[in-house]
Structure formats: structure tokens, C-alpha cells
Enzyme design. Sequence first.
Site, PDB file in Angstrom:
ATOM      1  N   ARG A  42       0.576  -1.550  -0.015  1.00  0.00           N
ATOM      2  CA  ARG A  42       0.144  -0.520  -0.183  1.00  0.00           C
ATOM      3  C   ARG A  42       1.067   0.966  -0.365  1.00  0.00           C
ATOM      4  NH1 ARG A  42      -5.621   1.830   1.618  1.00  0.00           N
ATOM      5  NH2 ARG A  42      -4.883   4.034   2.509  1.00  0.00           N
ATOM      6  N   CYS A  80      -7.219  -6.512  -2.068  1.00  0.00           N
ATOM      7  CA  CYS A  80      -6.556  -6.576  -1.312  1.00  0.00           C
ATOM      8  C   CYS A  80      -5.651  -6.339  -3.536  1.00  0.00           C
ATOM      9  CB  CYS A  80      -5.557  -7.721  -1.832  1.00  0.00           C
ATOM     10  SG  CYS A  80      -6.192  -9.653  -2.381  1.00  0.00           S
ATOM     11  N   CYS A 130      -1.227   9.705  -1.212  1.00  0.00           N
ATOM     12  CA  CYS A 130      -0.930  10.479   0.292  1.00  0.00           C
ATOM     13  C   CYS A 130      -0.541   9.175   1.114  1.00  0.00           C
ATOM     14  CB  CYS A 130      -2.542  11.261   0.505  1.00  0.00           C
ATOM     15  SG  CYS A 130      -3.149   9.641   1.516  1.00  0.00           S
TER      16      CYS A 130
HETATM   17 ZN   LIG Z   1      -4.586   8.590   0.395  1.00  0.00          ZN
END
Ligand SMILES: [Zn+2]
Length: 138
Positions: A42, A80, A130
Amino acid sequence: MKRVERRYEMMARSISYITGSQLLSLRRHPSIAIVDVRDDERSCDGHISGSLHYASDSFSDNIPNLIQAVKGKDTLVFHCALSQVRGPTCARRLVNYLEESKEDTGIKKILVLERGFNGWEASGRPVCRCTSIPCKGE
Ligand SMILES: [Zn+2]
């Protein structure tokens, strides 16, 4: 043995899939939460804007936290990277947990995103990069 088999049937029945285009139009709905269960990927690969992160390797321990975090949502969409193993497995673990605890969480639907994050990104859908935890969305 009988009981286990029956429970498995119930779990299998309660998980269905949602396509990327369906999710794209639904994702800003206030009653939907997207649950990313990828592990370390991630942080380098980006994520679907506004998604929550509950890594698959510690998922079971964090189920109570997840339930807290999705208060007020009735639909959870798991994914996922490919949504072939970790996504559906975690979704089933949650179904299982909810069946056993009989807690009234307000969660009505547990879905899995077809083709996972990789499919989402490959179709050119928006990816957030982000680093805030949790992601605040765009
Ligand atoms: Zn984000």
C-alpha cells in the site's frame, strides 16, 4: 462437522463481488467504506482515495478496530492487490466474526472488489498517493 460445513455455506453465500466501475460511481456514498487489506505494498503503490487500511497479516486481531472505524456504514468493500486471496479471505473472516459475535454493527453488505487494486489502477481509475493515515480522500 455438519455445523462447520453449514457455516461455510453461509459465508460463501454472503460474499459477492463489485466491479471497479460500480465502485467508481458508488465510492463517495457516505454509507460505503473501502477496506484495503494489502500489506506493505500500500505504501509504495498508492491506494483508492478514502480507503481504510487493515493489513491482511494482522487482520483478525484488528476486526474490533475495523468495526469501530466503519460505524455508520452499511456496505464494506474489501480488496487487496488482485482480490483473489487476501481480499476474499479477510472479507470471510469478518463475515464469520459477525455471525459469531451477533453484535449489531449495522454492516449489511460485505463485498469484494473484482480484480483488486491492480485492476482498478490498470483501468485508469484514480489512485491516491497521499501518506496520511487514515487517507483523508481528495
Ligand atoms: Zn490517500
